[in-house]
Design a protein around this motif. Sequence first.
Motif, PDB file in Angstrom:
ATOM      1  N   ASP A 151      26.993  16.644  56.829  1.00 25.65           N
ATOM      2  CA  ASP A 151      28.187  17.191  57.461  1.00 25.65           C
ATOM      3  C   ASP A 151      28.372  16.782  58.909  1.00 25.65           C
ATOM      4  O   ASP A 151      29.494  16.769  59.411  1.00 25.65           O
ATOM      5  CB  ASP A 151      28.173  18.718  57.373  1.00 25.65           C
ATOM      6  CG  ASP A 151      28.275  19.203  55.934  1.00 25.65           C
ATOM      7  OD1 ASP A 151      28.890  18.492  55.127  1.00 25.65           O
ATOM      8  OD2 ASP A 151      27.734  20.274  55.628  1.00 25.65           O
ATOM      9  N   LEU A 152      27.294  16.478  59.608  1.00 18.28           N
ATOM     10  CA  LEU A 152      27.442  16.111  61.014  1.00 18.28           C
ATOM     11  C   LEU A 152      26.170  15.489  61.562  1.00 18.28           C
ATOM     12  O   LEU A 152      25.109  15.536  60.936  1.00 18.28           O
ATOM     13  CB  LEU A 152      27.845  17.324  61.867  1.00 18.28           C
ATOM     14  CG  LEU A 152      26.975  18.599  61.841  1.00 18.28           C
ATOM     15  CD1 LEU A 152      25.711  18.449  62.661  1.00 18.28           C
ATOM     16  CD2 LEU A 152      27.780  19.776  62.385  1.00 18.28           C
ATOM     17  N   GLU A 191      23.966  15.947  64.949  1.00 18.55           N
ATOM     18  CA  GLU A 191      23.788  16.896  66.049  1.00 18.55           C
ATOM     19  C   GLU A 191      22.786  16.340  67.049  1.00 18.55           C
ATOM     20  O   GLU A 191      21.693  15.893  66.685  1.00 18.55           O
ATOM     21  CB  GLU A 191      23.291  18.240  65.505  1.00 18.55           C
ATOM     22  CG  GLU A 191      22.984  19.270  66.580  1.00 18.55           C
ATOM     23  CD  GLU A 191      22.396  20.552  65.997  1.00 18.55           C
ATOM     24  OE1 GLU A 191      21.743  21.297  66.760  1.00 18.55           O
ATOM     25  OE2 GLU A 191      22.572  20.781  64.780  1.00 18.55           O
ATOM     26  N   TYR A 213      28.088  17.258  68.957  1.00 14.36           N
ATOM     27  CA  TYR A 213      28.229  17.209  67.510  1.00 14.36           C
ATOM     28  C   TYR A 213      29.213  16.107  67.137  1.00 14.36           C
ATOM     29  O   TYR A 213      30.312  16.027  67.691  1.00 14.36           O
ATOM     30  CB  TYR A 213      28.739  18.549  66.975  1.00 14.36           C
ATOM     31  CG  TYR A 213      27.859  19.730  67.285  1.00 14.36           C
ATOM     32  CD1 TYR A 213      26.771  20.065  66.473  1.00 14.36           C
ATOM     33  CD2 TYR A 213      28.104  20.527  68.407  1.00 14.36           C
ATOM     34  CE1 TYR A 213      25.968  21.166  66.769  1.00 14.36           C
ATOM     35  CE2 TYR A 213      27.317  21.622  68.704  1.00 14.36           C
ATOM     36  CZ  TYR A 213      26.247  21.934  67.880  1.00 14.36           C
ATOM     37  OH  TYR A 213      25.454  23.030  68.177  1.00 14.36           O
ATOM     38  N   VAL A 252      31.300  14.932  64.074  1.00 13.20           N
ATOM     39  CA  VAL A 252      31.735  15.518  62.813  1.00 13.20           C
ATOM     40  C   VAL A 252      32.647  14.542  62.060  1.00 13.20           C
ATOM     41  O   VAL A 252      33.693  14.142  62.592  1.00 13.20           O
ATOM     42  CB  VAL A 252      32.483  16.847  63.063  1.00 13.20           C
ATOM     43  CG1 VAL A 252      32.806  17.527  61.732  1.00 13.20           C
ATOM     44  CG2 VAL A 252      31.664  17.763  63.966  1.00 13.20           C
ATOM     45  N   LYS A 280      35.181  17.563  57.413  1.00 14.38           N
ATOM     46  CA  LYS A 280      34.018  18.449  57.488  1.00 14.38           C
ATOM     47  C   LYS A 280      34.342  19.627  58.414  1.00 14.38           C
ATOM     48  O   LYS A 280      35.345  19.630  59.126  1.00 14.38           O
ATOM     49  CB  LYS A 280      32.793  17.682  57.991  1.00 14.38           C
ATOM     50  CG  LYS A 280      32.357  16.535  57.083  1.00 14.38           C
ATOM     51  CD  LYS A 280      31.933  17.037  55.701  1.00 14.38           C
ATOM     52  CE  LYS A 280      31.451  15.882  54.831  1.00 14.38           C
ATOM     53  NZ  LYS A 280      31.016  16.348  53.488  1.00 14.38           N
ATOM     54  N   LEU A 316      33.956  22.029  61.578  1.00 10.82           N
ATOM     55  CA  LEU A 316      33.504  21.943  62.963  1.00 10.82           C
ATOM     56  C   LEU A 316      32.503  23.058  63.257  1.00 10.82           C
ATOM     57  O   LEU A 316      32.675  24.192  62.794  1.00 10.82           O
ATOM     58  CB  LEU A 316      34.674  22.069  63.927  1.00 10.82           C
ATOM     59  CG  LEU A 316      35.670  20.908  63.975  1.00 10.82           C
ATOM     60  CD1 LEU A 316      36.843  21.287  64.870  1.00 10.82           C
ATOM     61  CD2 LEU A 316      35.009  19.643  64.484  1.00 10.82           C
ATOM     62  N   PRO A 317      31.471  22.763  64.048  1.00  8.32           N
ATOM     63  CA  PRO A 317      30.546  23.821  64.463  1.00  8.32           C
ATOM     64  C   PRO A 317      31.236  24.764  65.455  1.00  8.32           C
ATOM     65  O   PRO A 317      32.136  24.349  66.193  1.00  8.32           O
ATOM     66  CB  PRO A 317      29.408  23.048  65.121  1.00  8.32           C
ATOM     67  CG  PRO A 317      30.054  21.796  65.624  1.00  8.32           C
ATOM     68  CD  PRO A 317      31.111  21.457  64.622  1.00  8.32           C
ATOM     69  N   TYR A 323      36.826  19.026  72.571  1.00  9.37           N
ATOM     70  CA  TYR A 323      36.970  18.381  71.269  1.00  9.37           C
ATOM     71  C   TYR A 323      37.640  17.013  71.430  1.00  9.37           C
ATOM     72  O   TYR A 323      38.764  16.919  71.938  1.00  9.37           O
ATOM     73  CB  TYR A 323      37.774  19.274  70.326  1.00  9.37           C
ATOM     74  CG  TYR A 323      37.146  20.635  70.161  1.00  9.37           C
ATOM     75  CD1 TYR A 323      36.249  20.903  69.134  1.00  9.37           C
ATOM     76  CD2 TYR A 323      37.425  21.654  71.086  1.00  9.37           C
ATOM     77  CE1 TYR A 323      35.644  22.147  69.017  1.00  9.37           C
ATOM     78  CE2 TYR A 323      36.828  22.903  70.971  1.00  9.37           C
ATOM     79  CZ  TYR A 323      35.943  23.141  69.934  1.00  9.37           C
ATOM     80  OH  TYR A 323      35.340  24.372  69.827  1.00  9.37           O
ATOM     81  N   VAL A 352      39.896  18.970  60.420  1.00 11.39           N
ATOM     82  CA  VAL A 352      39.341  17.703  60.911  1.00 11.39           C
ATOM     83  C   VAL A 352      39.958  16.558  60.116  1.00 11.39           C
ATOM     84  O   VAL A 352      39.484  16.196  59.044  1.00 11.39           O
ATOM     85  CB  VAL A 352      37.799  17.691  60.798  1.00 11.39           C
ATOM     86  CG1 VAL A 352      37.251  16.383  61.360  1.00 11.39           C
ATOM     87  CG2 VAL A 352      37.207  18.880  61.543  1.00 11.39           C
TER      88      VAL A 352
END
Length: 256
Positions: A12-13, A15, A26, A28, A32, A34-35, A42, A61
């Motif tokens: 998913d990402l 990090e 992150y 992304v 997916k 977003l945290p 962003y 996203v």
Amino acid sequence: MDLELAVKLTEDLREIYWEKWQSHLYFVPTKKILPKVERGIYITTEERQVKTIELTAPKSVTQPTIVIEVPWEIEPVLLLQHLVNVWKENGLEVITKAPTEKIPSNQYDNLATFQLDLFSVFNFLGYPMAKVKKKPAKAQHRWNKKVSDITFHINHEGATGEAIWRKRNELVLLKGAKLKAEAPLNKDGSVGFAVRFANQLRDENADKVKDFTTIADIVFKSVNELGNFLYFAGTNSWLVLKDDEGNTIDSYTVVK
């Protein structure tokens, strides 16, 4: 610059955590989730080019997105403005809906330090932080019957001579050409590739040269090879060879 980063990869990402700033980055992918971060910036990208930057998370996203967890000692709104300013100076136009902010002078050093660290990470991961200049396409040249009837003259950095491009792979340097005697060196005094190649060509044709003057016709495969032999290259040889009226061999043969 040394940065210690802890990297975690999932489907998913990506990090990244850096101890120095006590914060995360992150990366992304599209579609997916977003945290959730308390103080975030962003950034959307397209083919690793930064496109937009905002203080609020997008509802969905639709493009690859980078989330910056802003360190507590930095104001997100000022960091966003600083990043936009630097990108603009670097030739990148990054879109934002955030209003323009004036950065207090006492905040600049901290913002600049974080930005330099951030750009180091981005550059390392393949996100250019300045406008990438496209290299012009290399000109293509094609032999033709007309050019085979022309004698081209050479006069460059002490090297002189005449040449005829009689066939596609046969460029003839006529007897009596004078070679540049002293080879150019790199700044550190070493011999560069062009000089090594030129010396190889000169060794191969040593029986046709006496006292830096050719005593027989020599056939080369290309204009660039002839330029290496005569004057160690270092210039666009297609513009060096000229006819009686000063027209270059480039003007006769370049593919437009």
